[in-house]
Design a protein around this motif. Structure first.
Motif, PDB file in Angstrom:
ATOM      1  N   ARG A 103       0.853  -1.192   0.000  1.00  0.00           N
ATOM      2  CA  ARG A 103       0.000   0.000   0.000  1.00  0.00           C
ATOM      3  C   ARG A 103       0.887   1.241   0.000  1.00  0.00           C
ATOM      4  O   ARG A 103       1.885   1.309   0.729  1.00  0.00           O
ATOM      5  CB  ARG A 103      -0.866   0.052   1.269  1.00  0.00           C
ATOM      6  N   TYR A 104       0.543   2.237  -0.803  1.00  0.00           N
ATOM      7  CA  TYR A 104       1.232   3.540  -0.779  1.00  0.00           C
ATOM      8  C   TYR A 104       0.351   4.493   0.034  1.00  0.00           C
ATOM      9  O   TYR A 104      -0.808   4.726  -0.344  1.00  0.00           O
ATOM     10  CB  TYR A 104       1.361   4.128  -2.182  1.00  0.00           C
ATOM     11  N   ARG A 105       0.833   4.965   1.175  1.00  0.00           N
ATOM     12  CA  ARG A 105       0.074   5.895   2.048  1.00  0.00           C
ATOM     13  C   ARG A 105      -1.317   5.320   2.332  1.00  0.00           C
ATOM     14  O   ARG A 105      -2.303   6.048   2.388  1.00  0.00           O
ATOM     15  CB  ARG A 105      -0.062   7.269   1.359  1.00  0.00           C
ATOM     16  N   GLY A 106      -1.392   3.979   2.478  1.00  0.00           N
ATOM     17  CA  GLY A 106      -2.642   3.300   2.853  1.00  0.00           C
ATOM     18  C   GLY A 106      -3.483   2.845   1.681  1.00  0.00           C
ATOM     19  O   GLY A 106      -4.420   2.065   1.857  1.00  0.00           O
ATOM     20  N   TYR A 107      -3.195   3.302   0.471  1.00  0.00           N
ATOM     21  CA  TYR A 107      -4.010   2.905  -0.694  1.00  0.00           C
ATOM     22  C   TYR A 107      -3.440   1.612  -1.302  1.00  0.00           C
ATOM     23  O   TYR A 107      -2.251   1.560  -1.632  1.00  0.00           O
ATOM     24  CB  TYR A 107      -4.002   4.014  -1.751  1.00  0.00           C
ATOM     25  N   PRO A 108      -4.251   0.559  -1.488  1.00  0.00           N
ATOM     26  CA  PRO A 108      -3.753  -0.709  -2.044  1.00  0.00           C
ATOM     27  C   PRO A 108      -3.203  -0.523  -3.451  1.00  0.00           C
ATOM     28  O   PRO A 108      -3.815   0.190  -4.270  1.00  0.00           O
ATOM     29  CB  PRO A 108      -4.986  -1.616  -2.055  1.00  0.00           C
ATOM     30  N   ILE A 109      -2.100  -1.190  -3.748  1.00  0.00           N
ATOM     31  CA  ILE A 109      -1.434  -1.032  -5.042  1.00  0.00           C
ATOM     32  C   ILE A 109      -2.386  -1.432  -6.173  1.00  0.00           C
ATOM     33  O   ILE A 109      -2.378  -0.818  -7.255  1.00  0.00           O
ATOM     34  CB  ILE A 109      -0.123  -1.847  -5.098  1.00  0.00           C
ATOM     35  N   GLU A 110      -3.233  -2.425  -5.934  1.00  0.00           N
ATOM     36  CA  GLU A 110      -4.166  -2.888  -6.976  1.00  0.00           C
ATOM     37  C   GLU A 110      -5.086  -1.749  -7.435  1.00  0.00           C
ATOM     38  O   GLU A 110      -5.327  -1.585  -8.632  1.00  0.00           O
ATOM     39  CB  GLU A 110      -5.027  -4.063  -6.474  1.00  0.00           C
TER      40      GLU A 110
END
Ligand code: SDX
Length: 393
Positions: free
Chosen positions: A32-39
């Motif tokens: 996750r980047y800053r909590g957002y899932p990479i998908e």
């Protein structure tokens, strides 16, 4: 361990910092980047949105993204004097080496980047300049390698489209933008954008911790990424697949070599320090490889060979018990090849993607006022002894 010092080769069990940028869960294949899932980011975001998110901590509003894009667009040109720097390099110079030296040379033109007491506006200007100029320098290093004329950036093009144009256009004709290629490249750059304290990000942090300027720190990160055990693996995967193909495609023979402790051969693109299960990025790239090759109508036997290799390895106890799965580099080279990006530029593509992550890691280290990196050691050398004059040696 001796006294208070514990040696941890490769820092496999050492935490070097606290960070709020990227979260990895190696057991469950979570990124996750800053909590957002990479998908979600790979499917829905643009690379510049992700760059802004990593560096400033939040997804940009429409105004913030517009201003960010404008600031970057207005700095895509590099100083004309840099053209002669390129001409000093022979065509066989690897683009990663050329790029590392060009990036550190940027500090010559922008002295404010070297002022440790610079304002936050000056830091943002340095960051935007770097995001703007790395694609230009990358394309110039390619044009220099193939001895073709440099193509200037075009401000009306998007970030990815502009890079493709600088790479593939000629003075005689523009590059015809292909939406499949641009969206595949946008996704690949997002998938490479950050990965917590990997080898090159740790390098950027430790160089920056001495208050060396951002350009020097990123140049060091580019050098660390170049290694075949790190970002250089994407080029090494394609070279490995080509070698196996040329050798008759006998996968069992090469997988046996990879397992043989006396044989230095390793399956490039396999294994990871953190992911002891699948690398979520590899899953996304594998699907993207199928889509892109189909949309472009490209048949690549290397993809079929790679899939066969993955299947055999994942049923082989040697790889399963060591948690060796395809990593981000295993399939990315196959897509770059389909996008007609030459293999000596594959690791440069990784650097273009990783740039916002390196910048975010450097910025966090500076803002947290982290001390200069200076580990200790356990001494194993000679005891005290007296100098022997040359006549007696
Ligand atoms: C990247 O850190 C990151 O996040 C990196 C990265 C990022 O986004 O920044 O994800 C990008 O660098 C991906 C990795 C790209 N590198 C490669 O594909 C090169 C091949 N992989 C290996 O060199 C290795 O797997 C590493 C370097 C990736 C990880 O090495 P480690 O964690 O130090 O693991 P290791 O070398 O100690 O290996 C553990 C065991 C060993 O066997 P044993 O001693 O237990 O008997 O697994 C074996 C190794 O021999 N092994 C392999 C292997 N990788 C590890 N055997 C065959 N082929 C391989 N690829």
């Amino acid at each position: 361990t001796t006294g208070y010092i514990t040696i941890d080769p490769g820092f496999k069990n050492t935490g070097s910092t606290q960070s709020a940028i990227t979260y990895l869960d190696g057991e469950n294949g979570i990124l996750r980047y800053r909590g957002y899932p990479i998908e979600q980011l790979a499917e829905k975001a643009t690379f510049l949105e992700v760059a802004y998110l990593l560096i400033y901590g939040e997804l940009p509003t429409q105004t913030e993204l517009k201003d960010f894009k404008e600031s970057i667009t207005n700095h895509t040109l590099v100083h004309e004097d840099m053209k002669q720097f390129f001409e000093a390099y022979p065509s066989q110079a690897h683009p990663m080496g050329v790029l590392a030296s060009m990036v550190v040379s940027l500090s010559t033109f922008y002295p404010e980047s070297q002022d440790p007491n610079r304002s936050s506006e000056a830091v943002d200007l340095t960051i935007h300049r770097l995001l703007a100029k790395l694609p230009t320098l990358a394309a110039m290093s390619y044009k220099n390698a193939v001895r073709h004329p440099f193509i200037y950036p075009k401000n009306e093009l998007g970030y990815v489209e502009n890079f493709l144009n600088m790479m593939f256009a000629m003075p005689t004709e523009d590059y015809k933008p292909n939406s499949v290629v641009a969206s595949a490249l946008n996704k690949l750059l997002i998938l490479h954008a950050d990965h917590e304290q990997n080898c090159s990000a740790s390098t950027v942090r430790i160089v920056g911790s001495s208050q060396a300027n951002l350009y020097a720190s990123i140049s060091a990160g580019i050098s660390a990424l170049w290694g075949p055990l790190h970002g250089g693996a994407n080029q090494a995967v394609i070279e490995m697949l080509d070698k196996i193909q040329a050798d008759g495609g006998d996968l069992d023979k090469w997988i046996a070599k990879a397992k043989d402790k006396n044989d230095p051969f390793r399956l490039m693109g396999f294994g990871h320090r953190v992911y002891k299960n699948f690398d979520p990025r590899a899953k996304i790239i594998k699907k993207a490889a199928d889509d892109v090759l189909e949309q472009l109508g490209v048949q690549d036997p290397a993809l079929d060979l790679a899939k066969k290799m993955e299947k055999i390895a994942l049923e082989d106890p040697y790889f399963v018990e060591r948690g060796l799965y395809p990593n981000v580099d295993f399939y990315s080279g196959i897509i770059y090849k389909a996008l007609e990006i030459p293999s000596e530029m594959f690791t440069v593509m990784f650097a273009l993607g990783r740039l916002p992550g390196w910048i975010a890691q450097w910025k966090e280290m500076i803002e947290n006022k982290e001390p200069i990196g200076r580990p200790r050691q356990i001494y194993t050398g000679a005891n005290e002894r007296d100098y022997v004059s040359i006549e007696k040696r």
